[in-house]
Write a protein that holds these residues in place. Structure first.
Motif, PDB file in Angstrom:
ATOM      1  N   GLU A  16      29.052   1.054 -60.380  1.00  0.00           N
ATOM      2  CA  GLU A  16      29.807   2.071 -59.646  1.00  0.00           C
ATOM      3  C   GLU A  16      30.833   1.473 -58.685  1.00  0.00           C
ATOM      4  O   GLU A  16      31.337   2.175 -57.818  1.00  0.00           O
ATOM      5  N   ARG A  17      31.136   0.196 -58.837  1.00  0.00           N
ATOM      6  CA  ARG A  17      32.106  -0.407 -57.924  1.00  0.00           C
ATOM      7  C   ARG A  17      33.393   0.394 -57.886  1.00  0.00           C
ATOM      8  O   ARG A  17      33.897   0.826 -58.919  1.00  0.00           O
ATOM      9  N   PHE A  18      33.877   0.603 -56.687  1.00  0.00           N
ATOM     10  CA  PHE A  18      35.164   1.246 -56.410  1.00  0.00           C
ATOM     11  C   PHE A  18      35.184   2.763 -56.617  1.00  0.00           C
ATOM     12  O   PHE A  18      36.223   3.381 -56.460  1.00  0.00           O
ATOM     13  N   THR A  19      34.053   3.397 -56.946  1.00  0.00           N
ATOM     14  CA  THR A  19      34.107   4.852 -57.136  1.00  0.00           C
ATOM     15  C   THR A  19      34.428   5.581 -55.835  1.00  0.00           C
ATOM     16  O   THR A  19      35.154   6.568 -55.856  1.00  0.00           O
ATOM     17  N   SER A  20      33.910   5.093 -54.711  1.00  0.00           N
ATOM     18  CA  SER A  20      34.223   5.744 -53.434  1.00  0.00           C
ATOM     19  C   SER A  20      35.700   5.585 -53.088  1.00  0.00           C
ATOM     20  O   SER A  20      36.339   6.515 -52.598  1.00  0.00           O
ATOM     21  N   VAL A  21      36.250   4.402 -53.359  1.00  0.00           N
ATOM     22  CA  VAL A  21      37.679   4.166 -53.115  1.00  0.00           C
ATOM     23  C   VAL A  21      38.504   5.100 -54.000  1.00  0.00           C
ATOM     24  O   VAL A  21      39.463   5.725 -53.537  1.00  0.00           O
TER      25      VAL A  21
ATOM     26  N   ILE B  63      23.048   6.562 -63.468  1.00  0.00           N
ATOM     27  CA  ILE B  63      22.976   6.360 -62.024  1.00  0.00           C
ATOM     28  C   ILE B  63      23.845   5.173 -61.631  1.00  0.00           C
ATOM     29  O   ILE B  63      23.821   4.127 -62.288  1.00  0.00           O
ATOM     30  N   GLY B  64      24.642   5.375 -60.606  1.00  0.00           N
ATOM     31  CA  GLY B  64      25.519   4.309 -60.137  1.00  0.00           C
ATOM     32  C   GLY B  64      24.727   3.132 -59.617  1.00  0.00           C
ATOM     33  O   GLY B  64      23.817   3.276 -58.807  1.00  0.00           O
ATOM     34  N   GLU B  65      25.065   1.970 -60.129  1.00  0.00           N
ATOM     35  CA  GLU B  65      24.431   0.729 -59.685  1.00  0.00           C
ATOM     36  C   GLU B  65      25.386   0.061 -58.700  1.00  0.00           C
ATOM     37  O   GLU B  65      26.472  -0.367 -59.091  1.00  0.00           O
ATOM     38  N   PRO B  66      24.996   0.012 -57.431  1.00  0.00           N
ATOM     39  CA  PRO B  66      25.926  -0.459 -56.401  1.00  0.00           C
ATOM     40  C   PRO B  66      26.016  -1.981 -56.291  1.00  0.00           C
ATOM     41  O   PRO B  66      25.048  -2.645 -55.958  1.00  0.00           O
TER      42      PRO B  66
ATOM     43  N   ALA C 113      30.089  14.560 -48.072  1.00  0.00           N
ATOM     44  CA  ALA C 113      29.415  15.203 -49.200  1.00  0.00           C
ATOM     45  C   ALA C 113      30.388  15.390 -50.368  1.00  0.00           C
ATOM     46  O   ALA C 113      30.036  15.164 -51.524  1.00  0.00           O
ATOM     47  N   LEU C 114      31.624  15.771 -50.056  1.00  0.00           N
ATOM     48  CA  LEU C 114      32.632  15.933 -51.095  1.00  0.00           C
ATOM     49  C   LEU C 114      32.973  14.589 -51.732  1.00  0.00           C
ATOM     50  O   LEU C 114      33.110  14.481 -52.955  1.00  0.00           O
ATOM     51  N   VAL C 115      33.084  13.550 -50.917  1.00  0.00           N
ATOM     52  CA  VAL C 115      33.349  12.201 -51.440  1.00  0.00           C
ATOM     53  C   VAL C 115      32.238  11.790 -52.400  1.00  0.00           C
ATOM     54  O   VAL C 115      32.500  11.245 -53.482  1.00  0.00           O
ATOM     55  N   ASP C 116      30.983  12.062 -52.051  1.00  0.00           N
ATOM     56  CA  ASP C 116      29.853  11.687 -52.910  1.00  0.00           C
ATOM     57  C   ASP C 116      29.900  12.425 -54.249  1.00  0.00           C
ATOM     58  O   ASP C 116      29.655  11.828 -55.303  1.00  0.00           O
ATOM     59  N   GLU C 117      30.238  13.698 -54.214  1.00  0.00           N
ATOM     60  CA  GLU C 117      30.307  14.475 -55.447  1.00  0.00           C
ATOM     61  C   GLU C 117      31.472  14.002 -56.328  1.00  0.00           C
ATOM     62  O   GLU C 117      31.326  13.871 -57.554  1.00  0.00           O
ATOM     63  N   ILE C 118      32.602  13.723 -55.710  1.00  0.00           N
ATOM     64  CA  ILE C 118      33.744  13.212 -56.475  1.00  0.00           C
ATOM     65  C   ILE C 118      33.425  11.836 -57.045  1.00  0.00           C
ATOM     66  O   ILE C 118      33.759  11.528 -58.190  1.00  0.00           O
ATOM     67  N   SER C 119      32.738  11.002 -56.270  1.00  0.00           N
ATOM     68  CA  SER C 119      32.343   9.673 -56.759  1.00  0.00           C
ATOM     69  C   SER C 119      31.434   9.796 -57.980  1.00  0.00           C
ATOM     70  O   SER C 119      31.589   9.043 -58.955  1.00  0.00           O
ATOM     71  N   ALA C 120      30.500  10.739 -57.949  1.00  0.00           N
ATOM     72  CA  ALA C 120      29.613  10.959 -59.102  1.00  0.00           C
ATOM     73  C   ALA C 120      30.412  11.421 -60.315  1.00  0.00           C
ATOM     74  O   ALA C 120      30.131  11.018 -61.451  1.00  0.00           O
TER      75      ALA C 120
ATOM     76  N   SER D 162      25.199  12.535 -63.820  1.00  0.00           N
ATOM     77  CA  SER D 162      25.410  11.267 -63.112  1.00  0.00           C
ATOM     78  C   SER D 162      25.004  11.410 -61.657  1.00  0.00           C
ATOM     79  O   SER D 162      25.086  12.494 -61.066  1.00  0.00           O
ATOM     80  N   ILE D 163      24.564  10.280 -61.095  1.00  0.00           N
ATOM     81  CA  ILE D 163      24.072  10.229 -59.731  1.00  0.00           C
ATOM     82  C   ILE D 163      24.807   9.139 -58.965  1.00  0.00           C
ATOM     83  O   ILE D 163      24.819   7.979 -59.385  1.00  0.00           O
ATOM     84  N   ASP D 164      25.417   9.528 -57.855  1.00  0.00           N
ATOM     85  CA  ASP D 164      25.963   8.562 -56.896  1.00  0.00           C
ATOM     86  C   ASP D 164      24.958   8.534 -55.743  1.00  0.00           C
ATOM     87  O   ASP D 164      25.032   9.335 -54.820  1.00  0.00           O
ATOM     88  N   TYR D 165      23.990   7.629 -55.847  1.00  0.00           N
ATOM     89  CA  TYR D 165      22.831   7.591 -54.965  1.00  0.00           C
ATOM     90  C   TYR D 165      23.189   6.970 -53.623  1.00  0.00           C
ATOM     91  O   TYR D 165      23.697   5.856 -53.561  1.00  0.00           O
ATOM     92  N   GLY D 166      22.905   7.697 -52.573  1.00  0.00           N
ATOM     93  CA  GLY D 166      23.156   7.191 -51.236  1.00  0.00           C
ATOM     94  C   GLY D 166      21.903   7.230 -50.388  1.00  0.00           C
ATOM     95  O   GLY D 166      20.912   7.871 -50.746  1.00  0.00           O
ATOM     96  N   ARG D 167      21.946   6.531 -49.274  1.00  0.00           N
ATOM     97  CA  ARG D 167      20.782   6.485 -48.396  1.00  0.00           C
ATOM     98  C   ARG D 167      20.454   7.865 -47.832  1.00  0.00           C
ATOM     99  O   ARG D 167      19.290   8.250 -47.753  1.00  0.00           O
TER     100      ARG D 167
END
Length: 139
Positions: free
Chosen positions: A93-98, A55-58, A118-125, A6-11
């Motif tokens: 992927e709504r609310f995965t960061s929360v 892949i997370g669709e934002p 970086a840890l937040v992104d990995e946990i979100s994925a 899985s991918i939590d794609y960020g800028r």
């Protein structure tokens, strides 16, 4: 049976998680610079059997697309062209960061650790992957 990644794609940064070979549970894999993502994935799939990528669709909570949606779609098109043998599937992927921040709080991480994006992104994925696995089992 190959893994699901899985991918939590960020800028700037992208969080990654992967299942075990039996696709039972997802674990954090890494957080990589988004500019290095494609190369990282190609190296990973050369070393590990990957059956599918999610892949997370934002989307915003109100159902409107987020500003990152076009970048995600461009990445999906690029992947599909280069690697049609490994399907890539968008997943809400709504609310995965929360949820990632809440998991960090519940886990007792110190404030400094919770600010590690970086840890937040990995946990979100990882949350995205677990949610995807749960939804597949329900079907």
């Amino acid at each position: 049976m190959g893994r699901i990644l899985s991918i939590d794609y960020g800028r700037k940064r992208t969080g990654l998680a992967v299942t075990d070979p039996l696709q039972l549970i997802g674990n954090g894999l890494a957080t990589v610079s988004t500019s290095e993502l494609f190369h990282f994935l190609e190296q990973y799939i050369a070393a590990e059997s990957v059956e599918r990528i999610v892949i997370g669709e934002p989307w915003q909570p109100n159902g409107q697309p987020s500003e990152n949606l076009q970048r995600v779609k461009a990445f999906v098109r690029r992947w599909e062209k280069a690697h049609p043998e490994i399907p890539i599937e968008p997943y809400d992927e709504r609310f995965t960061s929360v949820l990632a921040h809440q998991a960090m709080l519940d886990g007792g991480l110190k404030k400094k650790d919770r600010q590690n994006k970086a840890l937040v992104d990995e946990i979100s994925a990882t949350i995205l992957l677990q949610d995807y696995l749960t939804s597949r089992r329900r079907k």
